[in-house]
Scaffold this motif. Sequence first.
Motif, mmCIF file in Angstrom:
data_model
loop_
_atom_site.group_PDB
_atom_site.id
_atom_site.type_symbol
_atom_site.label_atom_id
_atom_site.label_comp_id
_atom_site.label_asym_id
_atom_site.label_seq_id
_atom_site.Cartn_x
_atom_site.Cartn_y
_atom_site.Cartn_z
ATOM 1 N N ILE A 199 -99.505 31.142 -49.940
ATOM 2 C CA ILE A 199 -99.337 32.432 -49.996
ATOM 3 C C ILE A 199 -99.997 32.923 -51.181
ATOM 4 C CG2 ILE A 199 -97.141 33.937 -50.314
ATOM 5 C CD1 ILE A 199 -95.804 30.988 -49.873
ATOM 6 N N PHE A 200 -100.812 33.888 -50.965
ATOM 7 C CA PHE A 200 -101.698 34.681 -51.818
ATOM 8 C C PHE A 200 -100.739 35.877 -52.426
ATOM 9 C CE2 PHE A 200 -106.265 33.569 -51.756
ATOM 10 C CZ PHE A 200 -105.800 32.157 -51.769
ATOM 11 N N VAL A 201 -100.604 35.907 -53.663
ATOM 12 C CA VAL A 201 -99.779 37.045 -54.385
ATOM 13 C C VAL A 201 -100.536 38.017 -55.460
ATOM 14 C CG1 VAL A 201 -97.371 36.143 -53.663
ATOM 15 C CG2 VAL A 201 -98.235 35.656 -55.937
ATOM 16 N N GLN A 233 -112.542 30.297 -52.519
ATOM 17 C CA GLN A 233 -112.170 29.102 -53.143
ATOM 18 C C GLN A 233 -111.261 28.475 -52.403
ATOM 19 O OE1 GLN A 233 -113.376 27.918 -56.355
ATOM 20 N NE2 GLN A 233 -114.776 29.641 -55.787
ATOM 21 N N ALA A 234 -110.373 29.154 -51.479
ATOM 22 C CA ALA A 234 -109.357 28.405 -50.621
ATOM 23 C C ALA A 234 -110.328 27.865 -49.431
ATOM 24 C CB ALA A 234 -108.326 29.365 -50.319
ATOM 25 N N LYS A 241 -104.518 28.266 -43.657
ATOM 26 C CA LYS A 241 -103.867 29.417 -43.467
ATOM 27 C C LYS A 241 -103.402 30.136 -44.897
ATOM 28 C CE LYS A 241 -101.658 27.466 -39.071
ATOM 29 N NZ LYS A 241 -102.579 26.524 -39.214
ATOM 30 N N ILE A 242 -103.510 31.333 -44.798
ATOM 31 C CA ILE A 242 -102.935 32.065 -45.943
ATOM 32 C C ILE A 242 -102.050 33.492 -45.867
ATOM 33 C CG2 ILE A 242 -103.834 33.577 -47.736
ATOM 34 C CD1 ILE A 242 -106.176 31.739 -48.229
ATOM 35 N N GLN A 332 -106.881 31.320 -41.382
ATOM 36 C CA GLN A 332 -106.132 32.272 -40.496
ATOM 37 C C GLN A 332 -105.279 32.956 -41.553
ATOM 38 O OE1 GLN A 332 -103.194 30.672 -37.819
ATOM 39 N NE2 GLN A 332 -102.377 32.412 -37.470
ATOM 40 N N VAL A 333 -105.246 34.347 -41.578
ATOM 41 C CA VAL A 333 -104.636 35.082 -42.360
ATOM 42 C C VAL A 333 -103.483 36.021 -42.028
ATOM 43 C CG1 VAL A 333 -104.761 36.761 -44.244
ATOM 44 C CG2 VAL A 333 -106.626 35.219 -43.892
ATOM 45 N N GLY A 334 -102.311 36.017 -42.779
ATOM 46 C CA GLY A 334 -101.308 37.208 -42.247
ATOM 47 C C GLY A 334 -101.044 37.729 -43.305
ATOM 48 N N THR A 335 -100.303 39.067 -43.277
ATOM 49 C CA THR A 335 -100.066 39.892 -44.299
ATOM 50 C C THR A 335 -98.825 40.612 -44.270
ATOM 51 O OG1 THR A 335 -102.176 40.678 -44.366
ATOM 52 C CG2 THR A 335 -100.796 42.148 -45.370
#
Length: 360
Positions: A199-201, A233-234, A241-242, A332-335
């Motif tokens: 989870i990127f915050v 970096q990820a 997934k992020i 794979q990214v979600g927002t």
Amino acid sequence: MRELKGGFTTGAAAAAGVKAALIFFETGEKVSEVELIALDGTTLKIPVAKVEVQGEKICVEVIKDAGDDPDITNGTEIFTTTKKICGDEIIFRAGLGVGKVTKAGLQIEVGEPAINPGPRRLIKNVAAEFNCKGLEVEISIPAGVELARKTLNPVLGVEGGLSVIGSTGILRPMSKEAFKNSLVPQIDVAKAAGYDALIFVPGKIGETLAKNFGLAEGAIVQTSNFIGFMLEQAAERNISKIIFCGHLGKLVKVAAGIFYTHNRVADGRLETLAAYAAAEGLPSSEVQKILSSATTEEATEIISANNLEIVYRKIAERASLRAERYTFGKIQVGTILADYSGKILGCDKSAEKICKLLRR
């Protein structure tokens, strides 16, 4: 323009303390300055504030000088207590204000004092100068207990104080690069804990929302403004997934293809909101109101008044798509988008799917 002044790292301060102690052991002299060779070969001259005999131990105080770098430890007291011991091992101890490692994924093993490899090498090099093989070195930073709360140490699993850091011993005023690199260990710690989805915050709003949403705290990674850098970096670490989780005003920039989101570099928030609202049929007079808004919060009021909440889902989808393209499809990214109160404004289907994997 004035040239920025460099300084020395916490690790170099500790190594200077050890050198001052070894000089006293050898000569009985209490020096006021030592010369230290940094790991890149640069010579540093480091002032010594105090040398004190404590039985078989020598305690040395060095005041950290970060130069023009905005280091939170600048001006703090670094104490090293050095004792000669039998054998050929240098034992490192964490004194007051120096943390211990409690999570895997860092450069130091779990249970060890948070004294990084660079400072350890500096101290070993100092010992080698004096042909001294057996030492016990305790490092203390009394202010570190409080200062650690202003760092990422609690997130990284360093408990009880600061980390003694420094890759070479020299502190150059390049705070942006240093700060970027300080964010990366969060990914390593999360991965070591078994998280393949993160989870990127960008800030506190996203962190609070993720926790309130029941997502795994161990998977939360602070990115600050360096979203593109952290994505890279990820990807290098094979994160699959992020979820982006944060305030609309920050993540709407990602939808516009902006991956370093500091407002002095890129501030197209209102223009992006206006474009998406216009694409969903917002009249031009209302579009002008968005463009004239002082904040994204004001713009959201116009969008809500026109019943165009679909805009937020579209922006979330676009931010995810842009991020996936940025990593060449490796992640794979979600927002999830929120307002200042933490209310969810928009969420795409990818985020919904990834959330299911990360619920506690």
